[in-house]
Design a protein around this motif. Structure first.
Motif, PDB file in Angstrom:
ATOM      1  N   PHE A  64     -11.544 -47.035 -10.311  1.00  0.00           N
ATOM      2  CA  PHE A  64     -11.058 -45.815  -9.866  1.00  0.00           C
ATOM      3  C   PHE A  64     -11.495 -44.717 -10.825  1.00  0.00           C
ATOM      4  CE2 PHE A  64      -8.251 -42.085 -10.990  1.00  0.00           C
ATOM      5  CZ  PHE A  64      -8.178 -41.442  -9.626  1.00  0.00           C
ATOM      6  N   MET A  65     -11.784 -45.065 -12.214  1.00  0.00           N
ATOM      7  CA  MET A  65     -12.331 -44.116 -13.154  1.00  0.00           C
ATOM      8  C   MET A  65     -13.799 -43.837 -12.947  1.00  0.00           C
ATOM      9  SD  MET A  65     -10.130 -44.502 -16.561  1.00  0.00           S
ATOM     10  CE  MET A  65     -10.335 -46.142 -16.824  1.00  0.00           C
ATOM     11  N   ALA A  66     -14.530 -45.258 -12.770  1.00  0.00           N
ATOM     12  CA  ALA A  66     -15.767 -45.162 -12.457  1.00  0.00           C
ATOM     13  C   ALA A  66     -16.302 -44.037 -11.308  1.00  0.00           C
ATOM     14  CB  ALA A  66     -16.350 -46.538 -12.329  1.00  0.00           C
ATOM     15  N   SER A  67     -15.506 -44.204 -10.263  1.00  0.00           N
ATOM     16  CA  SER A  67     -15.956 -43.084  -9.254  1.00  0.00           C
ATOM     17  C   SER A  67     -15.172 -42.045  -9.447  1.00  0.00           C
ATOM     18  CB  SER A  67     -15.433 -43.855  -7.936  1.00  0.00           C
ATOM     19  OG  SER A  67     -13.991 -44.067  -7.856  1.00  0.00           O
ATOM     20  N   ASN A  68     -14.366 -41.652 -10.408  1.00  0.00           N
ATOM     21  CA  ASN A  68     -13.900 -40.246 -10.725  1.00  0.00           C
ATOM     22  C   ASN A  68     -13.926 -40.183 -12.136  1.00  0.00           C
ATOM     23  OD1 ASN A  68     -11.857 -39.622  -8.163  1.00  0.00           O
ATOM     24  ND2 ASN A  68     -11.963 -41.811  -8.116  1.00  0.00           N
ATOM     25  N   PRO A  69     -15.070 -39.917 -12.711  1.00  0.00           N
ATOM     26  CA  PRO A  69     -15.244 -39.732 -14.070  1.00  0.00           C
ATOM     27  C   PRO A  69     -14.699 -38.604 -14.866  1.00  0.00           C
ATOM     28  CG  PRO A  69     -17.361 -38.752 -12.640  1.00  0.00           C
ATOM     29  CD  PRO A  69     -16.379 -39.494 -11.902  1.00  0.00           C
ATOM     30  N   GLY A  70     -14.001 -37.646 -13.969  1.00  0.00           N
ATOM     31  CA  GLY A  70     -13.000 -36.664 -14.754  1.00  0.00           C
ATOM     32  C   GLY A  70     -12.000 -37.209 -15.028  1.00  0.00           C
ATOM     33  N   ILE A  71     -11.495 -38.227 -14.714  1.00  0.00           N
ATOM     34  CA  ILE A  71      -9.953 -38.686 -14.969  1.00  0.00           C
ATOM     35  C   ILE A  71      -9.990 -39.816 -15.787  1.00  0.00           C
ATOM     36  CG2 ILE A  71      -7.993 -39.598 -13.801  1.00  0.00           C
ATOM     37  CD1 ILE A  71      -8.820 -38.237 -11.404  1.00  0.00           C
ATOM     38  N   GLU A  72      -9.110 -40.135 -16.724  1.00  0.00           N
ATOM     39  CA  GLU A  72      -8.743 -41.249 -17.533  1.00  0.00           C
ATOM     40  C   GLU A  72      -7.557 -41.856 -16.954  1.00  0.00           C
ATOM     41  OE1 GLU A  72      -8.051 -42.364 -22.183  1.00  0.00           O
ATOM     42  OE2 GLU A  72      -9.610 -40.556 -21.635  1.00  0.00           O
ATOM     43  N   LEU A  73      -7.421 -42.883 -16.734  1.00  0.00           N
ATOM     44  CA  LEU A  73      -6.122 -43.359 -16.210  1.00  0.00           C
ATOM     45  C   LEU A  73      -5.820 -44.674 -17.257  1.00  0.00           C
ATOM     46  CD1 LEU A  73      -3.805 -44.206 -14.442  1.00  0.00           C
ATOM     47  CD2 LEU A  73      -5.391 -45.422 -12.696  1.00  0.00           C
ATOM     48  N   TRP A 343      -7.219 -42.812  -3.531  1.00  0.00           N
ATOM     49  CA  TRP A 343      -8.176 -43.966  -3.538  1.00  0.00           C
ATOM     50  C   TRP A 343      -7.667 -45.319  -2.914  1.00  0.00           C
ATOM     51  CZ3 TRP A 343      -8.344 -48.260  -6.986  1.00  0.00           C
ATOM     52  CH2 TRP A 343      -9.826 -48.864  -7.107  1.00  0.00           C
ATOM     53  N   LEU A 344      -6.350 -45.747  -3.472  1.00  0.00           N
ATOM     54  CA  LEU A 344      -5.935 -46.966  -2.916  1.00  0.00           C
ATOM     55  C   LEU A 344      -5.681 -47.011  -1.479  1.00  0.00           C
ATOM     56  CD1 LEU A 344      -2.571 -47.150  -5.405  1.00  0.00           C
ATOM     57  CD2 LEU A 344      -4.613 -48.480  -5.482  1.00  0.00           C
ATOM     58  N   VAL A 345      -5.419 -45.919  -0.664  1.00  0.00           N
ATOM     59  CA  VAL A 345      -5.209 -45.985   0.643  1.00  0.00           C
ATOM     60  C   VAL A 345      -6.742 -45.670   1.418  1.00  0.00           C
ATOM     61  CG1 VAL A 345      -4.024 -44.533   2.638  1.00  0.00           C
ATOM     62  CG2 VAL A 345      -2.863 -44.975   0.425  1.00  0.00           C
ATOM     63  N   TYR A 346      -7.403 -44.985   1.086  1.00  0.00           N
ATOM     64  CA  TYR A 346      -8.717 -44.634   1.757  1.00  0.00           C
ATOM     65  C   TYR A 346     -10.015 -45.112   1.418  1.00  0.00           C
ATOM     66  CZ  TYR A 346      -5.132 -41.743   4.036  1.00  0.00           C
ATOM     67  OH  TYR A 346      -4.006 -41.102   4.893  1.00  0.00           O
TER      68      TYR A 346
END
Length: 433
Positions: A64-73, A343-346
């Motif tokens: 998820f973070m790889a495709s959303n670089p503005g987020i750290e999870l 991200w989980l759903v779509y």
């Protein structure tokens, strides 16, 4: 639903997340929200209460973070001795609640004043069934799960001298006859996992779900008021009759408490034992021993009445649900949390994680990936055929598994008889507020 060791929920439309978080769909403000340095990532945490997929969840967070670089999870979990609701509560007490908290379904209502309203999320329309509390969707259903007697098909085929049909086991007596046939082949018919969460929230809860009235909440209300006499309750006694059969043929009868989840999973997967009681999440552990094994479910009989529909049904429900904190989380953090649920759903990677890595049955109609493991397929077949009873573990308080799981353990090791067990269950429910 293995404890950290089955209503449903919703998410903000991706278009709204994109609008709120910038043109690339990724929140770019810092934890402080408006006015933050655009170069800083939004940091969020996820409390994962399915410890058997901790590594898979961590891998999903990385994807998820790889495709959303503005987020750290960051994925966090609870200690083995701590229930999900205890862990979530301790985080709130410390002033550091998880942005996303995965809890057992029955505990979500305790946090409804702290949970963001997700009723407007896109994925609400894609839910297989509604998931509301007081008319609002405040939690995201992570998994459809179920419990029953998990069997090794190769072992049972050999025992019956052909292709085993799980529909042939419609009574406690039929189950006992099957176990005698298995024993005659030199294989242990049963291995009982001694985990308190399994015995308390999963096995015992079958008695709540299979009462003649068919209303779990109504029966629990009787227990709370002291109006239910378990010693004379036919379903409760029928369920324990079956448990006595399981005890009789238990591989670990000499030291029942020594049989933990990993031991029970390996025993069935290897063919050392034919069956165990657990849920479809056990496949992750079983495939460590036998990746290509063929496994399925047999419902737990609660009587010798072959016409009782409960005897042909698995306990199935949306067990694990995720809510988003609105009390301590900034708008940017809430938007980032919603982006993860979307991200989980779509997203293809999110759907693949749910179906092929987490090994759960998604709660969303739009996810059409073919289920990849035999337990999920078996569970879905029962569900699609209408052979399901409520997953009553979703209806119980957060300490139920620990308190009454211990009571069931005493019954397992013959430190309490049936009358004592019934009394402890009744006493517990009369103390529930």
């Amino acid at each position: 639903m293995k404890r950290s060791r089955l209503g449903m929920a919703a998410l903000v439309a991706l278009a709204l997340v994109v609008s709120a978080c910038g043109g690339n769909g990724n929140p770019s403000t810092n934890e402080g929200g408006a006015g933050g340095d655009a170069a800083e990532k939004v940091k969020i945490t996820l409390l994962n209460s399915k410890s058997e997929i901790q590594q898979q969840m961590t891998n999903a967070a990385a994807a998820f973070m790889a495709s959303n670089p503005g987020i750290e999870l960051e994925v966090i979990t609870a200690a083995e001795s701590q229930s999900p609701v205890e862990r979530a509560s301790s985080l709130y007490a410390a002033g550091t609640p998880a942005t996303l908290a995965m809890l057992d379904a029955g505990d979500i209502a305790k946090f409804q004043d702290k949970a963001a309203d997700l009723s407007g999320e896109k994925w609400v329309a894609d839910l297989a069934q509604p998931n509301q509390i007081d008319g609002k969707t405040i939690a995201f259903p992570f998994a459809i799960e179920g419990t029953g007697l998990i069997y090794n098909k190769a072992v049972l085929d050999k025992a019956v001298g052909g292709a085993f049909d799980p529909a042939s086991i419609k009574t406690t007596s039929a189950l006992k006859d099957l176990m005698a046939k298995i024993e005659a082949t030199g294989v242990a018919p049963m291995v009982i996992g001694s985990m308190d969460w399994s015995l308390g929230n999963h096995y015992l809860a079958i008695a709540y779900a299979t009462q003649p009235e068919g209303d779990v909440n109504a029966f629990l209300a009787q227990l709370k008021s002291g109006g239910a006499n378990l010693a004379n309750n036919a379903v409760f006694n029928g369920l324990l009759d079956t448990f006595d059969v399981l005890k009789q043929y238990n591989l670990g009868k000499d030291d029942p408490i020594a049989i933990v989840l990993e031991r029970s999973a390996a025993a069935v997967a290897s063919g050392e034992a034919a069956m165990t009681f657990n849920g479809n999440w056990l496949i992750t552990e079983m495939q460590k021993t036998n990746p290509e094994g063929d496994f399925g479910f047999i419902p737990v009989p609660v009587s010798d009445d072959a016409g009782n529909p409960a005897n042909a049904s698995l306990a199935i429900g949306a067990t694990k649900q995720i809510f988003i904190d609105k009390e301590a989380s900034t708008e940017a953090q809430q938007a980032a949390a919603k982006a993860f649920l979307n991200w989980l759903v779509y997203e293809e990677a999110g759907q693949n994680f749910l179906v092929n890595e987490a090994n759960v049955i998604p709660a969303f109609k739009n996810i059409t990936l073919e289920l990849s493991n035999p337990l999920a397929k078996s569970l879905q077949a029962y569900n699609n055929a209408g052979h399901a009873i409520p997953f009553a573990g979703n209806y119980v308080p957060g300490d139920h598994w620990k308190v009454l799981g211990a009571s069931m353990q005493k019954y397992l090791v013959d430190k309490a008889d049936r009358a004592a067990l019934a009394a402890e269950i009744e006493e517990y429910w009369k103390s529930v507020k």
